[in-house]
Scaffold this motif. Structure first.
Motif, PDB file in Angstrom:
ATOM      1  N   VAL A  32     119.045 -70.652  15.855  1.00 34.59           N
ATOM      2  CA  VAL A  32     119.643 -70.902  17.137  1.00 34.59           C
ATOM      3  C   VAL A  32     121.004 -70.236  17.585  1.00 34.59           C
ATOM      4  O   VAL A  32     121.404 -70.373  18.686  1.00 34.59           O
ATOM      5  CB  VAL A  32     119.900 -72.532  17.606  1.00 34.59           C
ATOM      6  CG1 VAL A  32     118.413 -73.277  17.690  1.00 34.59           C
ATOM      7  CG2 VAL A  32     120.698 -73.247  16.544  1.00 34.59           C
ATOM      8  N   ARG A  69     113.951 -69.152  20.341  1.00 37.41           N
ATOM      9  CA  ARG A  69     113.645 -69.140  21.740  1.00 37.41           C
ATOM     10  C   ARG A  69     113.136 -67.870  22.033  1.00 37.41           C
ATOM     11  O   ARG A  69     111.780 -67.711  23.168  1.00 37.41           O
ATOM     12  CB  ARG A  69     114.939 -69.348  22.605  1.00 37.41           C
ATOM     13  CG  ARG A  69     116.086 -68.204  22.351  1.00 37.41           C
ATOM     14  CD  ARG A  69     117.322 -68.432  23.198  1.00 37.41           C
ATOM     15  NE  ARG A  69     118.109 -67.655  23.014  1.00 37.41           N
ATOM     16  CZ  ARG A  69     119.065 -67.895  21.972  1.00 37.41           C
ATOM     17  NH1 ARG A  69     119.298 -68.974  21.295  1.00 37.41           N
ATOM     18  NH2 ARG A  69     120.192 -66.748  22.050  1.00 37.41           N
ATOM     19  N   ASP A  70     113.635 -66.793  21.285  1.00 40.20           N
ATOM     20  CA  ASP A  70     112.956 -65.312  21.482  1.00 40.20           C
ATOM     21  C   ASP A  70     111.557 -65.202  21.220  1.00 40.20           C
ATOM     22  O   ASP A  70     110.751 -64.330  21.554  1.00 40.20           O
ATOM     23  CB  ASP A  70     113.932 -64.059  21.116  1.00 40.20           C
ATOM     24  CG  ASP A  70     115.330 -63.957  21.525  1.00 40.20           C
ATOM     25  OD1 ASP A  70     115.365 -64.646  22.744  1.00 40.20           O
ATOM     26  OD2 ASP A  70     116.141 -63.827  20.742  1.00 40.20           O
ATOM     27  N   ALA A  86     109.203 -66.840  23.476  1.00 36.00           N
ATOM     28  CA  ALA A  86     109.090 -66.294  24.563  1.00 36.00           C
ATOM     29  C   ALA A  86     107.879 -65.163  24.481  1.00 36.00           C
ATOM     30  O   ALA A  86     107.663 -64.939  25.532  1.00 36.00           O
ATOM     31  CB  ALA A  86     110.407 -65.670  24.946  1.00 36.00           C
ATOM     32  N   ARG A  89     113.679 -77.903  14.237  1.00 41.12           N
ATOM     33  CA  ARG A  89     113.780 -76.936  15.310  1.00 41.12           C
ATOM     34  C   ARG A  89     112.772 -76.829  16.248  1.00 41.12           C
ATOM     35  O   ARG A  89     112.649 -76.845  17.412  1.00 41.12           O
ATOM     36  CB  ARG A  89     114.309 -75.470  14.726  1.00 41.12           C
ATOM     37  CG  ARG A  89     115.773 -75.706  14.333  1.00 41.12           C
ATOM     38  CD  ARG A  89     116.774 -76.107  15.541  1.00 41.12           C
ATOM     39  NE  ARG A  89     118.126 -76.148  15.463  1.00 41.12           N
ATOM     40  CZ  ARG A  89     118.852 -76.831  16.058  1.00 41.12           C
ATOM     41  NH1 ARG A  89     118.466 -77.775  16.816  1.00 41.12           N
ATOM     42  NH2 ARG A  89     120.374 -76.975  15.553  1.00 41.12           N
ATOM     43  N   HIS A 133     110.846 -77.959  20.433  1.00 36.94           N
ATOM     44  CA  HIS A 133     110.261 -77.109  21.445  1.00 36.94           C
ATOM     45  C   HIS A 133     108.904 -77.941  21.456  1.00 36.94           C
ATOM     46  O   HIS A 133     107.926 -77.106  22.054  1.00 36.94           O
ATOM     47  CB  HIS A 133     110.172 -75.915  21.027  1.00 36.94           C
ATOM     48  CG  HIS A 133     111.775 -75.212  21.186  1.00 36.94           C
ATOM     49  ND1 HIS A 133     112.001 -74.707  22.100  1.00 36.94           N
ATOM     50  CD2 HIS A 133     112.501 -74.882  19.997  1.00 36.94           C
ATOM     51  CE1 HIS A 133     113.402 -74.261  21.972  1.00 36.94           C
ATOM     52  NE2 HIS A 133     113.727 -74.375  20.577  1.00 36.94           N
TER      53      HIS A 133
END
Length: 469
Positions: free
Chosen positions: A297, A310-311, A314, A336, A340
């Motif tokens: 993160v 997150r990348d 995505a 983590r 999500h």
């Protein structure tokens, strides 16, 4: 002169013809023997004839095998009943010890006699009789007279019971469509016979020995899968309920919930990376929650091989739901991903520290397997496989090939393979890169970055192609 020669000539003639006849008989017998051996499969293998000549049934021809089997079963049942009766008597003596001590009856002496002079010899005879493996005289459909593989390799009765095929009851075919169930053990168990027999030497129904490290040693040396055991697993005597899920993900568990007997440390604080005698070398700092919170993160500008969660998510929005984290750690990646709404199963071995317990106490799922074992997932089911801290430059290329093909098997079409900070020697990087390139995955991210003069990092995010056939 002619008279003297005639008897000798006649004798020589007779002897010559006799030799010719005997030679002819030898040739005929030899040809017949060779023809029989040929038919028996010595020169050209013939399964039907081999079974006729060498099957076990000839050894028991004319022998009432079923009667013998029934008689042995009857004796075993009687010995079971006798052993149970004697054991109950010994237990009753122990319960009534106070009242019996008031009499002149030598209670302890009688109890000792029952245990040492009756129960032990009875148990030994019982086990010796049970170790006799008679050919089965009958079966459901296609029974054989052959002794099952490995059954006579081991002496410990519990192993023999485990690997003996279990016939279905009342002659029915089970839900798997088979007549019997075969319990499996790794083939390397035969090479570790002493250790496996120690592992399986226990009292049925009692507490197991605290020998998880012996079990892990067997697993890592190829004796995997291990046999099931019929003893009760030990737990901490002061086990506390775990923290709620909103606390457990990023909080060190209670020390009292781990059996520390086989570790150098006796609490989680001792496992700090600052302690040089913590007992493990892998995953430095992974028991320090403040450091773990920064992983995946927080970007590190100097090391571009660190991808952010997150990348990665995505690249396939809403498609990543379940996955596998194959590596050495305490479940931080799974924690983590849980934030999500992605469920990750983490592989774990207790390599000098309670990694499996730590993952479970954080409210995550530890999968206790070694690199030797085929993944226990069906084909094309995982959305993601993530690997970090496990497959580095130490791994043999052939072993790595088997592992990668197994990953490819369980990863679904369109699923993501995330290779996270793979480290190897600079001169070996081309060999390792080929291992990944051979699958022709789509490259979302692909970075090779120097770690030192002799070593390099490699990270990649790859997508499995459909491969429709």
């Amino acid at each position: 002169m002619k008279r003297l020669c005639s008897p000798k000539c006649r004798l020589a003639t007779v002897m010559g013809w006799l030799q010719i006849i005997l030679g002819g008989l030898v040739i005929v017998v030899s040809l017949a023997s060779l023809f029989k051996l040929y038919n028996a499969g010595f020169f050209l293998h013939n399964d039907d004839i081999c079974r006729y000549f060498y099957s076990v049934k000839d050894a028991y021809d004319g022998f009432d095998l079923k009667s013998l089997n029934d008689r042995v079963e009857e004796i075993l049942e009687r010995m079971d009943n006798l052993q149970e009766t004697v054991e109950k008597n010994a237990q009753n003596i122990e319960k009534d010890k106070d009242s019996l001590d008031k009499t002149n009856f030598p209670v302890q002496e009688y109890k000792r006699f029952l245990e040492q002079e009756v129960l032990r010899p009875l148990y030994s005879a019982h086990m010796a009789l049970r170790q006799i493996r008679l050919p089965k005289p009958e079966g459901i459909r296609n029974s054989t007279m052959k002794v099952e593989p490995l059954i006579n390799t081991f002496i410990t009765e519990e192993i023999r019971k485990y690997i003996t095929p279990k016939e279905n009851r009342v002659g029915k075919i089970n839900v798997y469509g088979t007549e019997r169930i075969y319990n499996t053990i790794g083939h390397a168990c035969v090479l570790m016979k002493k250790e496996l027999e120690e592992y399986m030497d226990y009292d049925i129904g009692s507490f197991c020995k605290d020998d998880w490290n012996l079990a892990q040693k067997l697993m890592l040396n190829g004796c995997d899968p291990l046999p099931r055991r019929r003893c009760l697993t030990r737990a901490s005597k002061v086990y506390q309920k775990p923290y709620p899920i909103n606390e457990s993900l990023w909080k060190l568990p209670d020390d009292r919930n781990v059996r520390w007997g086989n570790y150098q440390c006796r609490n989680f604080q001792c496992l700090s990376s600052k302690n040089p005698k913590r007992g493990y070398s892998t995953c430095t700092g992974c028991f320090e929650m403040e450091k773990e919170k920064l992983k995946w993160v927080t970007a590190n500008g100097s090391v571009p091989v660190n991808f952010m969660i997150r990348d990665v998510l995505a690249t396939k929005p809403g498609e990543i739901r379940i996955g596998l984290d194959f590596g050495v750690g305490t479940g931080t990646f799974a924690a983590r991903m849980k934030e999500h709404n992605v469920t990750i199963v983490s592989t774990a071995l207790n390599l000098g520290a309670p990694f499996s317990e730590m993952i479970a106490l954080r409210g995550l799922v530890p999968l206790y397997i070694s690199s030797n074992q085929r993944l226990p997932f069906f084909d094309n089911t995982m959305d993601m496989i993530h690997s970090s801290g496990f497959m580095d430059g130490w791994i043999d290329l052939l072993l790595m090939d088997f592992i990668l093909f197994d990953w490819d098997r369980v990863l679904r079409p369109g699923g993501l393979l995330w290779i996270d900070r793979f480290v190897c020697n600079r001169k070996d990087i081309d060999d390792y890169l080929y291992m990944f390139l051979q699958f022709r995955y789509k490259k979302h991210k692909w970075i090779v970055f120097p770690k030192s003069k002799d070593e390099v990092y490699f990270s990649a995010l790859l997508e499995k192609p459909p491969r429709a056939v």
